[in-house]
Scaffold this motif. Sequence first.
Motif, mmCIF file in Angstrom:
data_model
loop_
_atom_site.group_PDB
_atom_site.id
_atom_site.type_symbol
_atom_site.label_atom_id
_atom_site.label_comp_id
_atom_site.label_asym_id
_atom_site.label_seq_id
_atom_site.Cartn_x
_atom_site.Cartn_y
_atom_site.Cartn_z
ATOM 1 N N TRP A 156 0.849 -1.189 0.000
ATOM 2 C CA TRP A 156 0.000 0.000 0.000
ATOM 3 C C TRP A 156 0.886 1.239 0.000
ATOM 4 C CZ3 TRP A 156 1.192 -2.527 4.483
ATOM 5 C CH2 TRP A 156 1.571 -1.765 5.588
ATOM 6 N N HIS A 200 -10.176 7.119 4.745
ATOM 7 C CA HIS A 200 -8.791 7.368 5.132
ATOM 8 C C HIS A 200 -8.592 6.957 6.587
ATOM 9 C CE1 HIS A 200 -9.394 10.028 1.673
ATOM 10 N NE2 HIS A 200 -8.086 9.972 1.491
ATOM 11 N N GLU A 227 -7.509 4.383 2.322
ATOM 12 C CA GLU A 227 -6.101 4.768 2.249
ATOM 13 C C GLU A 227 -5.572 4.854 3.678
ATOM 14 O OE1 GLU A 227 -4.843 7.658 -0.766
ATOM 15 O OE2 GLU A 227 -6.981 8.006 -1.132
#
Length: 464
Positions: A156, A200, A227
Motif C-alpha cells: 500500500w 482514510h 487509504e
Amino acid sequence: MIVRTRFAPSPTGYLHLGGARTALFAWAYARHFGGTFILRIEDTDLERSTPQAVQAILDGMAWLGLQHDEGPFYQMQRMDRYREVVGQMLASGSAYHCYSSPAEVEAMRERQRAAGDKPRYDGTWRPEPGKSLPPVPPDRKPVVRFRNPVDGEVTWNDLVKGQITISNREMDDLVIARPDGTPTYNFCVAVDDWDMQISHVIRGDDHVNNTPRQINILYALGATLPEYGHLPMILGTDGEKLSKRHGAVSVMDYPAQGFLQEAMLNYLARLGWSHGDEEIFSMAQFIAWFDLDHLSKSPAQFNPEKLAWVNNHYIKQADDVHLAELVRPLMVQEGAQFDGAPDLALAIGLMKERANTLNEVAAATMLFYRQPQPDAALLAQHLTDVIKPALADFAARCGSVVYDKASIGAMLKEVLAAHQLKMPQLAMPLRLILTGQLQTPAIDAVIALFGQSLVRQRLAAYLD
C-alpha cells in the motif's frame, strides 16, 4: 471522493498526547474536505477496557473541541454483526475452525524458534485440497482463523511513509474469533472500517504491522480499501518514547495545569505537520491548510517549553473577561476576596503578559485579592523616616488626583521631585504596603487598579 475518517481509541487508559494528535489530524482532514469524522470506541479488550477510560476519552475530545459527526460507536455493541461476518467467511472458505489448544500453538512456536524460524501457527487445521485434518478433540471449542494468502505480498502507498510492502509469508493465519465467539481486534477493525465506509485511516505507526492483516481481511470480504497514513511517534526531550516522566499525562491534566484549548490544539497541530514557518494559527486556518503531504516522516518531539510559549501567546491574546471566568475559580480556591477589590478582568489584563498558564495568571493576580502581609525586615529597610514624609505627601495628593495610570504617574514624579527622591525609593515601600511584595507591574498601574479608597486605607495604617 467522499472523505470519511475515524478516531478509534481503545479505552484502556487516558487520552494521551499521541492519541489527541491522531484525533486532531483525522478530524482536520475530514473538515478540510467537508467530510465526516467518526468516533469509534474499540472496547473488545474486556480485561483492560473500563467505563472510566471511555469517559476520559470523551472528556478529552470534548475539551479539545473535536466534535464527531457520527458515533461514538462501541464495538461491544456490534457483536451480532461480527458474528454474522465470521459466519459468512466460514461459509466462503476464507476462514476456518482451528482446534489447536493454546499449549499446542505455543509448542509449535517453540519448535520453530529452536529451528531458527519465525514462530507462527503452522496451519494444522487449515483446509487444503487432498489434506487430511486431525480428528476433532472432544469437548474442545475451536477458534476461528482467517485463511491468509500464502503467496504474494501486500503493498500500500502509505500517505505518510510512502510505499510499504509486506510478504504474505510473514503472516500466519490470524485468529478472528475466540472459543467463546468474541471477535479479535484486527478483524473488528476491518469490519468496522468496511461498514463505516472509512476512506482514510490516519493512525499511529504502531499500527503498521496490523495494516497488511486488515487489508487481507478486507480483500477477502470484497470491500473497498481505505487509504492508510501512519503517523510517527512523539518523543520526549531526551529522544526517548514519550512517557509519564516527560509529562505524557492525560489530555485532561492540561486544563488542570492552566493550558487553553486553543493553545493545545495549535501545539499538537505542529507536532509532525507544518505549513511553511507558521507557528501560531487558528483552527480555521489549520483546517484550510491541512493536508497529508506535509506530515513529517520523522518522529515529533514534545517540548514543554514550546507548549508554554504557545499558551502564553494565547493568554496574551485572550479576552480579559473570558480569562476572568476561567481564573476566578482558581483564585477562590486560594482564598481570594473579591468584595471591594479591583475588577478581576482589569487585574488580569495587567498581570497576564508574563504568565505561561492560567494557574500562573491566578497566582500573580492574587496580590489584588488578599490582605498584604509585608515582611517586617523589608518594611524596616524600605519604609524609613526619610521616606515617610514623601509617603504622607503622596497620600494627601491621592485625594484629588484622577485615578488613571497617566495621572498617578505624573503625581508620583511631582512627589519625587518635591522630596528629592528616586522612583525606587518611593515605589518599593508603596509596593510593600499595598501588595505585601516587592515585585509588581509598574507602580502607577497597580495604584490605579487598587483605587483611591483602598490605597488611602492601606497607606493610613502605616503613616498613622
